[in-house]
Write an enzyme that holds these catalytic residues in place. Structure first.
Site, PDB file in Angstrom:
ATOM      1  N   GLY A 131       4.231  -6.967   9.060  1.00  0.00           N
ATOM      2  CA  GLY A 131       4.087  -8.068   8.109  1.00  0.00           C
ATOM      3  C   GLY A 131       5.155  -8.005   7.026  1.00  0.00           C
ATOM      4  O   GLY A 131       5.550  -9.025   6.477  1.00  0.00           O
ATOM      5  N   THR A 146       0.848  -1.208   0.000  1.00  0.00           N
ATOM      6  CA  THR A 146       0.000   0.000   0.000  1.00  0.00           C
ATOM      7  C   THR A 146       0.879   1.253   0.000  1.00  0.00           C
ATOM      8  O   THR A 146       0.638   2.199  -0.773  1.00  0.00           O
ATOM      9  CB  THR A 146      -0.944   0.005   1.216  1.00  0.00           C
ATOM     10  OG1 THR A 146      -1.461  -1.312   1.405  1.00  0.00           O
ATOM     11  CG2 THR A 146      -2.108   0.954   1.005  1.00  0.00           C
ATOM     12  N   GLU A 190       9.764   1.595  10.891  1.00  0.00           N
ATOM     13  CA  GLU A 190       8.449   2.249  10.757  1.00  0.00           C
ATOM     14  C   GLU A 190       8.038   2.919  12.068  1.00  0.00           C
ATOM     15  O   GLU A 190       7.482   4.017  12.073  1.00  0.00           O
ATOM     16  CB  GLU A 190       7.398   1.210  10.345  1.00  0.00           C
ATOM     17  CG  GLU A 190       7.562   0.740   8.906  1.00  0.00           C
ATOM     18  CD  GLU A 190       6.665  -0.425   8.537  1.00  0.00           C
ATOM     19  OE1 GLU A 190       6.413  -0.610   7.346  1.00  0.00           O
ATOM     20  OE2 GLU A 190       6.217  -1.162   9.442  1.00  0.00           O
TER      21      GLU A 190
HETATM   22  C1  5RP Z   1       5.589  -3.542   6.874  1.00  0.00           C
HETATM   23  C2  5RP Z   1       4.233  -3.180   7.329  1.00  0.00           C
HETATM   24  C3  5RP Z   1       3.205  -2.945   6.291  1.00  0.00           C
HETATM   25  O1  5RP Z   1       2.738  -1.654   6.434  1.00  0.00           O
HETATM   26  C4  5RP Z   1       2.100  -3.921   6.474  1.00  0.00           C
HETATM   27  O2  5RP Z   1       2.659  -5.214   6.385  1.00  0.00           O
HETATM   28  C5  5RP Z   1       1.019  -3.736   5.426  1.00  0.00           C
HETATM   29  O3  5RP Z   1       1.512  -4.120   4.177  1.00  0.00           O
HETATM   30  P1  5RP Z   1       0.610  -4.086   2.871  1.00  0.00           P
HETATM   31  O4  5RP Z   1       0.346  -2.653   2.567  1.00  0.00           O
HETATM   32  O5  5RP Z   1       1.471  -4.767   1.836  1.00  0.00           O
HETATM   33  O6  5RP Z   1      -0.642  -4.852   3.175  1.00  0.00           O
HETATM   34  O7  5RP Z   1       3.954  -3.081   8.497  1.00  0.00           O
HETATM   35  O8  5RP Z   1       6.419  -3.854   7.960  1.00  0.00           O
END
Ligand code: 5RP
Length: 233
Positions: free
Chosen positions: A98, A31, A105
Protein backbone atom coordinates in the site's frame (compact mmCIF):
# COMPACT_ATOMS: atom_id res chain seq x y z
CA UNK A 1 -7.37 4.77 21.46
CA UNK A 2 -6.95 6.10 17.93
CA UNK A 3 -5.72 3.81 15.12
CA UNK A 4 -2.41 5.67 15.30
CA UNK A 5 -2.12 4.95 19.04
CA UNK A 6 -2.72 1.27 18.29
CA UNK A 7 0.02 1.28 15.64
CA UNK A 8 2.42 2.79 18.17
CA UNK A 9 1.43 0.20 20.76
CA UNK A 10 2.18 -2.63 18.33
CA UNK A 11 5.50 -1.01 17.42
CA UNK A 12 6.46 -0.69 21.09
CA UNK A 13 5.75 -4.39 21.70
CA UNK A 14 7.86 -5.41 18.72
CA UNK A 15 10.70 -3.25 20.00
CA UNK A 16 10.89 -5.58 23.03
CA UNK A 17 12.20 -8.24 20.64
CA UNK A 18 15.22 -6.17 19.71
CA UNK A 19 18.50 -7.18 21.39
CA UNK A 20 21.90 -5.45 21.32
CA UNK A 21 23.96 -6.36 18.28
CA UNK A 22 21.00 -7.34 16.13
CA UNK A 23 20.89 -6.74 12.38
CA UNK A 24 17.43 -5.33 11.67
CA UNK A 25 15.26 -4.78 8.62
CA UNK A 26 13.16 -1.62 8.92
CA UNK A 27 9.78 -1.59 7.20
CA UNK A 28 7.87 1.21 5.52
CA UNK A 29 4.57 2.90 6.28
CA UNK A 30 2.89 4.67 9.19
CA UNK A 31 3.21 1.72 11.59
CA UNK A 32 6.84 0.98 10.72
CA UNK A 33 7.51 4.70 11.16
CA UNK A 34 6.53 4.40 14.83
CA UNK A 35 8.88 1.45 15.21
CA UNK A 36 11.78 3.40 13.70
CA UNK A 37 11.03 6.40 15.93
CA UNK A 38 11.00 4.22 19.07
CA UNK A 39 14.13 2.41 17.92
CA UNK A 40 15.80 5.80 17.47
CA UNK A 41 15.07 6.59 21.13
CA UNK A 42 16.70 3.32 22.22
CA UNK A 43 19.71 4.01 19.99
CA UNK A 44 20.04 7.47 21.55
CA UNK A 45 20.32 5.67 24.90
CA UNK A 46 23.10 3.41 23.68
CA UNK A 47 21.44 0.45 21.91
CA UNK A 48 23.82 -0.95 19.29
CA UNK A 49 22.08 -2.28 16.17
CA UNK A 50 22.72 -2.23 12.44
CA UNK A 51 19.72 -1.66 10.15
CA UNK A 52 18.70 -2.01 6.53
CA UNK A 53 15.81 0.16 5.26
CA UNK A 54 13.06 -0.99 2.90
CA UNK A 55 12.53 2.43 1.31
CA UNK A 56 14.14 5.80 0.78
CA UNK A 57 11.63 7.28 3.24
CA UNK A 58 12.63 4.87 6.01
CA UNK A 59 16.31 5.35 5.18
CA UNK A 60 15.90 9.12 5.62
CA UNK A 61 13.98 8.75 8.90
CA UNK A 62 16.46 6.29 10.40
CA UNK A 63 19.50 8.29 9.29
CA UNK A 64 18.05 11.45 10.86
CA UNK A 65 17.73 9.50 14.12
CA UNK A 66 21.42 8.47 13.99
CA UNK A 67 20.56 4.79 13.61
CA UNK A 68 23.49 2.91 12.06
CA UNK A 69 22.42 2.01 8.54
CA UNK A 70 23.76 -0.66 6.24
CA UNK A 71 22.76 -2.28 2.96
CA UNK A 72 21.94 -5.86 2.03
CA UNK A 73 25.19 -5.88 0.07
CA UNK A 74 27.19 -5.19 3.23
CA UNK A 75 24.83 -7.09 5.55
CA UNK A 76 23.07 -9.77 3.51
CA UNK A 77 21.69 -11.70 6.52
CA UNK A 78 19.39 -10.02 9.00
CA UNK A 79 18.14 -11.26 12.37
CA UNK A 80 14.76 -9.57 12.41
CA UNK A 81 12.60 -7.40 10.16
CA UNK A 82 9.71 -5.40 11.59
CA UNK A 83 7.19 -4.10 9.07
CA UNK A 84 3.55 -3.20 8.67
CA UNK A 85 0.98 -4.82 6.38
CA UNK A 86 -2.20 -3.93 4.56
CA UNK A 87 -3.85 -7.28 5.31
CA UNK A 88 -2.82 -10.25 7.42
CA UNK A 89 -4.72 -13.53 7.58
CA UNK A 90 -4.74 -16.18 10.29
CA UNK A 91 -1.94 -18.11 8.52
CA UNK A 92 0.34 -15.03 8.61
CA UNK A 93 -0.11 -14.48 4.89
CA UNK A 94 0.03 -10.81 3.93
CA UNK A 95 -0.88 -8.24 1.37
CA UNK A 96 1.69 -5.46 1.37
CA UNK A 97 2.61 -2.58 -0.90
CA UNK A 98 0.00 0.00 0.00
CA UNK A 99 2.99 2.25 0.58
CA UNK A 100 4.54 1.21 -2.75
CA UNK A 101 7.55 -0.38 -1.05
CA UNK A 102 6.78 -4.11 -1.28
CA UNK A 103 9.65 -4.94 -3.66
CA UNK A 104 12.35 -3.89 -1.21
CA UNK A 105 10.20 -5.04 1.71
CA UNK A 106 10.05 -8.55 0.30
CA UNK A 107 13.78 -8.68 -0.46
CA UNK A 108 14.58 -7.54 3.08
CA UNK A 109 12.05 -9.92 4.67
CA UNK A 110 13.47 -12.83 2.68
CA UNK A 111 16.96 -11.98 3.95
CA UNK A 112 15.75 -12.02 7.57
CA UNK A 113 15.64 -14.96 9.93
CA UNK A 114 12.37 -13.58 11.30
CA UNK A 115 9.77 -11.11 10.05
CA UNK A 116 7.36 -9.59 12.54
CA UNK A 117 4.29 -7.74 11.31
CA UNK A 118 3.06 -4.82 13.37
CA UNK A 119 -0.44 -3.45 12.82
CA UNK A 120 -3.66 -2.34 14.37
CA UNK A 121 -6.06 -5.24 14.45
CA UNK A 122 -8.23 -3.85 11.64
CA UNK A 123 -5.62 -5.39 9.31
CA UNK A 124 -6.51 -8.94 10.40
CA UNK A 125 -8.77 -10.60 7.82
CA UNK A 126 -10.25 -14.06 7.38
CA UNK A 127 -9.73 -13.83 3.61
CA UNK A 128 -7.09 -11.90 1.67
CA UNK A 129 -8.07 -9.64 -1.21
CA UNK A 130 -10.29 -6.86 0.02
CA UNK A 131 -7.24 -4.59 -0.09
CA UNK A 132 -6.15 -4.09 -3.72
CA UNK A 133 -3.13 -6.28 -4.48
CA UNK A 134 -0.17 -4.14 -5.60
CA UNK A 135 1.70 -5.55 -8.60
CA UNK A 136 4.96 -3.79 -9.48
CA UNK A 137 5.71 -3.76 -13.20
CA UNK A 138 8.39 -2.49 -15.54
CA UNK A 139 7.17 0.60 -17.48
CA UNK A 140 8.34 -0.92 -20.80
CA UNK A 141 5.53 -2.92 -22.36
CA UNK A 142 2.94 -1.87 -19.80
CA UNK A 143 -0.12 -2.71 -21.92
CA UNK A 144 1.20 -6.19 -22.77
CA UNK A 145 2.17 -6.87 -19.17
CA UNK A 146 -1.27 -5.73 -18.03
CA UNK A 147 -2.94 -8.24 -20.36
CA UNK A 148 -0.70 -11.04 -19.08
CA UNK A 149 -1.46 -10.06 -15.48
CA UNK A 150 -5.21 -10.10 -16.24
CA UNK A 151 -4.85 -13.61 -17.67
CA UNK A 152 -2.89 -14.76 -14.61
CA UNK A 153 -5.58 -13.41 -12.31
CA UNK A 154 -8.32 -15.26 -14.20
CA UNK A 155 -6.18 -18.43 -14.19
CA UNK A 156 -5.99 -18.15 -10.42
CA UNK A 157 -9.79 -18.07 -10.20
CA UNK A 158 -10.00 -14.38 -9.34
CA UNK A 159 -11.26 -11.33 -11.17
CA UNK A 160 -11.27 -7.58 -10.85
CA UNK A 161 -10.04 -4.29 -12.18
CA UNK A 162 -6.37 -3.36 -12.54
CA UNK A 163 -5.70 0.28 -11.74
CA UNK A 164 -2.42 2.04 -12.53
CA UNK A 165 -1.44 3.77 -9.31
CA UNK A 166 -1.12 7.55 -9.45
CA UNK A 167 0.21 10.15 -7.05
CA UNK A 168 -2.17 12.70 -5.50
CA UNK A 169 -1.15 15.20 -8.25
CA UNK A 170 -2.32 12.76 -10.93
CA UNK A 171 1.11 11.73 -12.22
CA UNK A 172 1.84 8.01 -12.49
CA UNK A 173 3.49 6.83 -9.29
CA UNK A 174 7.05 5.62 -9.78
CA UNK A 175 8.42 3.32 -7.08
CA UNK A 176 11.84 3.58 -5.44
CA UNK A 177 12.93 0.95 -7.98
CA UNK A 178 11.74 3.05 -10.96
CA UNK A 179 8.69 0.88 -11.71
CA UNK A 180 4.91 1.34 -11.97
CA UNK A 181 2.21 -0.27 -9.83
CA UNK A 182 -0.96 -2.00 -10.99
CA UNK A 183 -3.39 -2.35 -8.08
CA UNK A 184 -5.59 -5.41 -8.55
CA UNK A 185 -9.05 -4.87 -7.03
CA UNK A 186 -9.98 -8.51 -6.55
CA UNK A 187 -12.27 -8.45 -3.52
CA UNK A 188 -11.13 -11.92 -2.52
CA UNK A 189 -8.15 -14.13 -3.28
CA UNK A 190 -9.12 -17.77 -2.83
CA UNK A 191 -5.86 -19.24 -4.12
CA UNK A 192 -3.04 -16.94 -3.03
CA UNK A 193 -0.27 -19.50 -3.70
CA UNK A 194 -1.50 -20.11 -7.23
CA UNK A 195 -1.91 -16.40 -7.91
CA UNK A 196 1.60 -15.69 -6.60
CA UNK A 197 3.11 -18.42 -8.79
CA UNK A 198 1.29 -17.20 -11.89
CA UNK A 199 2.20 -13.55 -11.30
CA UNK A 200 5.84 -14.49 -10.71
CA UNK A 201 5.86 -16.06 -14.18
CA UNK A 202 4.70 -12.94 -16.04
CA UNK A 203 7.56 -11.13 -17.84
CA UNK A 204 7.44 -7.49 -16.80
CA UNK A 205 6.13 -8.22 -13.31
CA UNK A 206 8.87 -7.27 -10.90
CA UNK A 207 7.12 -8.26 -7.67
CA UNK A 208 3.64 -8.47 -6.17
CA UNK A 209 2.37 -7.73 -2.70
CA UNK A 210 1.49 -11.27 -1.63
CA UNK A 211 3.88 -12.22 1.18
CA UNK A 212 3.44 -15.96 1.66
CA UNK A 213 5.57 -17.87 4.16
CA UNK A 214 7.62 -14.81 5.05
CA UNK A 215 6.05 -13.47 8.25
CA UNK A 216 7.00 -15.52 11.31
CA UNK A 217 4.90 -13.56 13.78
CA UNK A 218 2.61 -10.61 14.26
CA UNK A 219 1.82 -8.05 16.91
CA UNK A 220 -1.70 -6.71 16.48
CA UNK A 221 -2.99 -3.95 18.72
CA UNK A 222 -6.69 -3.47 19.35
CA UNK A 223 -9.08 -1.92 21.83
CA UNK A 224 -8.76 -5.03 24.01
CA UNK A 225 -4.97 -4.98 24.03
CA UNK A 226 -2.19 -6.75 22.18
CA UNK A 227 -2.72 -9.97 20.25
CA UNK A 228 0.35 -12.03 19.33
CA UNK A 229 0.36 -14.45 16.41
CA UNK A 230 3.09 -16.91 15.46
CA UNK A 231 6.48 -16.63 17.14
CA UNK A 232 6.93 -13.41 19.08
CA UNK A 233 9.33 -13.42 22.06
C1 5RP B 1 4.31 -0.38 2.35
C2 5RP B 1 3.58 -1.41 3.11
C3 5RP B 1 3.07 -1.03 4.45
O1 5RP B 1 3.64 -1.88 5.38
C4 5RP B 1 1.59 -1.17 4.46
O2 5RP B 1 1.09 -0.33 3.44
C5 5RP B 1 1.02 -0.78 5.81
O3 5RP B 1 1.16 0.60 6.00
P1 5RP B 1 0.62 1.33 7.30
O4 5RP B 1 1.45 0.87 8.44
O5 5RP B 1 0.80 2.80 6.97
O6 5RP B 1 -0.83 0.96 7.45
O7 5RP B 1 3.39 -2.52 2.68
O8 5RP B 1 4.62 -0.84 1.06
Amino acid sequence: MSPDDLKKLAAARALEMVRPGMRLGLGTGSTAKHFVALLGQRVAHGLDVVCVATSEATQAQATALNITMSTLDETPELDLTVDGADEIDHDLRLIKGGGAAHLREKIVAAASARMIVIADDSKLVSQLGQFPLPIEVVPFGLAATRRAVEAAIIDAGASGELVLRRRPDGAVLVTDGGHYLLDAHLGRIDLPDRLATLLNAVPGVVEHGLFLGLATGAVLAGADGIRLMGEVD
